[in-house]
Design an enzyme around this catalytic site. Structure first.
Site, PDB file in Angstrom:
ATOM      1  CB  CYS A 304      -7.290  25.505  43.037  1.00  0.00           C
ATOM      2  SG  CYS A 304      -6.743  26.416  44.503  1.00  0.00           S
ATOM      3  CB  CYS A 307      -6.685  30.466  42.269  1.00  0.00           C
ATOM      4  SG  CYS A 307      -6.165  28.850  41.653  1.00  0.00           S
ATOM      5  CG  HIS A 312      -2.689  25.132  41.106  1.00  0.00           C
ATOM      6  ND1 HIS A 312      -2.006  25.424  42.265  1.00  0.00           N
ATOM      7  CD2 HIS A 312      -3.871  25.791  41.186  1.00  0.00           C
ATOM      8  CE1 HIS A 312      -2.736  26.242  43.000  1.00  0.00           C
ATOM      9  NE2 HIS A 312      -3.882  26.483  42.377  1.00  0.00           N
ATOM     10  CB  CYS A 344      16.947  51.078  23.260  1.00  0.00           C
ATOM     11  SG  CYS A 344      17.723  52.676  23.606  1.00  0.00           S
ATOM     12  CB  CYS A 357      22.894  51.493   8.188  1.00  0.00           C
ATOM     13  SG  CYS A 357      23.895  52.675   9.116  1.00  0.00           S
ATOM     14  CB  CYS A 372      27.200  50.313  17.371  1.00  0.00           C
ATOM     15  SG  CYS A 372      27.823  48.965  16.337  1.00  0.00           S
TER      16      CYS A 372
END
Length: 557
Positions: A304, A307, A312, A344, A357, A372
């Protein structure tokens, strides 16, 4: 110092480039032995060198622009350009036919540069190497240089460009009074040499030729500097001109690398020129106007022009760039992350559980949240339930789990499209190797009373197969960013149809050929590759129609 024979571009055929005589001349005469100011010496070596040079045949030189838009034939404001062929084959061939371009060698680009410098010098009448530095400072925009040159403040212009005004050259020479036979220490290596063994720029700083050669070689080969090499004296920003570089460097590989660096800056500043991205190819594609269109280099690489990636179609450059970045960031670790980590619920950093744990503490120094592992809710309400969770339906925990599920769903969606994209890429690599197998099959067929023309259908089939694979590969990039609507459903149906037909064609071409099945296979292969061509064309036309009518909606990643 002797120089290699090779290219030497002169502005006046009657003038000759003289070499430096480092013998027993007086210092004030030394500068007179350098190449003439009207000569740009950038080519006293072969322009073809393994790994650095260019390959392929030569084109006729086109005098084109060094830019686009409406202006002269020089600089980024330049207008129209030389015509050329549109190339053929490969994805998007239907677009290639109307997009005209030329493939140029590095030598021709160098000639373009010299022509640009010559045209500017007809007006400003400076040494060619000084004009080259001035043009480089203005990104080869002739109009900007002319405007600044005639605004009445030449001293400021030359200072910004880090060169000394050529009109001061004679006064600088008169400052040198040391005898050529007198020894003096080099300020780099601190060894004593005769004055005749020293050379320098118009700034007056002189060093021995050995130190100059090593300094320039390091700058060019290790640091990749070409047009911005300054005087080695501390605090001096005067740039080294091209003639000085070519005079002081004896290694042809270093000279060739310097040529490439200078021409590369010329190409990079020119929006109508682009290097071929293929490894070890140093051809340049020149177009009449910049656009996201397919161009094909002499080495066979199709890319191309906008780019620089492989052609593509149907996905646009913007989305392909985002996809490539996403793949580089995510592809290697995404599977492991999905199986072994969670986020988190507070800061969303990825966390790995390394113990039994369920009480988790985020290690992010700005977070430190306790939660938890099972329900992702705050740990405080869990009390002493260290190894089990009975708070699964609480609102806070549910919100955290919902966010986690959305994140996992997004990852799974990415993996779905990424895996299919990579599968087609791998198949495309394998099927490029089919050409050797097909050649052998064609020879076998010719041994069974089939002519050369009759067996060409196999090569055509491999061409179509590779085109379809490439198109399918990029359809998954397009689909990843596509929002669902009625048009996207039509697109997915076209995609599935082309994919199924492509797999069938691939199976036909990999099948063993026997004498009894020759005609049967020929008919099947021809029917299938024609169907693949037709379905590929339908898919691309539908996508392009969507672009024209603004039917597509996208998911911002």
């Amino acid at each position: 110092m002797d120089s290699d024979e090779g290219y030497n571009y002169e502005f006046d055929e009657d003038e000759e480039c003289s070499e430096e005589d480092s013998g027993a001349e007086e210092e004030e005469d030394e500068d007179d032995d350098e190449p003439d100011d009207d000569t740009l010496d950038l080519g006293e070596v072969e322009l073809v060198e393994p790994g650095l040079g260019v390959g392929g045949e030569r084109d006729g030189l086109l005098c084109g622009e060094t830019g686009g838009g409406g202006g002269s034939a020089l600089g980024p404001g330049g207008g129209g350009g030389g015509g050329g062929g549109g190339g053929g084959g490969g994805p998007g061939h239907e677009q290639e036919e109307d997009y005209r371009y030329e493939v140029l060698t590095a030598e021709q680009i160098l000639q373009h540069m010299v022509e640009c410098i010559r045209e500017v010098n007809e007006v400003i009448q400076n040494p060619a190497t000084i004009t080259r530095i001035l043009l480089s400072h203005f990104n080869w925009d002739k109009e900007k240089l002319m405007e600044r040159y005639f605004d009445g403040n030449l001293e400021k212009l030359f200072a910004e460009c880090h060169v000394i005004n050529p009109s001061k050259k004679s006064r600088t020479r008169q400052m040198n009074t040391r005898s050529s036979a007198q020894d003096m220490p080099c300020q780099i290596c601190y060894l004593n040499y005769p004055n005749s063994y020293f050379t320098g720029l118009e700034c007056g700083h002189k060093f021995c030729m050995q130190c100059w050669s090593e300094y320039l070689t390091t700058k060019i080969m290790e640091e990749g500097m070409g047009q911005t090499i300054s005087c080695p004296a501390h605090g001096c920003d005067i740039l080294v001109d091209d003639n000085t570089v070519m005079r002081l460097i004896t290694d042809s590989k270093v000279k060739l690398k310097y040529q490439h660096l200078i021409t590369n800056s010329f190409v990079e500043c020119n929006r109508l020129l682009k290097w071929c991205p293929a490894p070890d190819c140093h051809h340049v594609v020149k177009v009449q106007y910049p656009d996201a269109k397919p161009v094909r280099c002499k080495c066979g690489r199709q890319f191309c022009f906008n780019c620089g990636e492989n052609w593509h179609d149907p996905v646009k450059c913007k989305w392909l760039k985002k996809w490539i970045k996403k793949c580089d960031d995510d592809s290697e670790t995404s599977n492991w992350i999905a199986a072994n980590t969670k986020e988190c619920p507070k800061c969303h950093v990825t966390i790995e559980k390394d113990g039994g744990c369920n009480h988790m503490v985020c290690r992010n120094q700005n977070c430190k949240a306790e939660f938890c592992w099972v329900c992702l809710g705050p740990w405080e309400p869990h009390g002493s339930a260290w190894y089990n969770c009975n708070r699964y339906n609480e609102d806070d925990a549910k919100a955290a789990r919902d966010a986690q599920e959305r994140s996992r769903a997004a990852l799974q969606r990415y993996l779905f499209y990424c895996n299919r994209y990579m599968n087609h890429m791998q198949s495309l690599r394998f099927e490029h190797k089919l050409y050797a197998q097909v050649k052998q099959k064609m020879e076998e067929m010719q041994q069974h009373n089939m002519s050369w023309i009759e067996v060409q259908f196999l090569k055509k089939a491999v061409d179509v197969l590779c085109q379809c694979r490439a198109t399918l590969m990029y359809t998954y990039v397009f689909a990843f960013y596509l929002k669902k609507n009625n048009q996207s459903i039509i697109f997915e149906n076209n995609q599935a149809d082309l994919e199924n037909a492509t797999e069938v064609l691939s199976g036909y071409l990999e099948r063993d050929i026997s004498q009894d099945s020759l005609q049967d296979i020929k008919q099947k292969v021809q029917d299938k590759y024609r169907y693949c061509e037709s379905r590929r064309r339908v898919l691309l036309q539908h996508v392009h129609e969507g672009y024209e009518k603004d039917l597509w909606e996208y998911i911002e990643d």
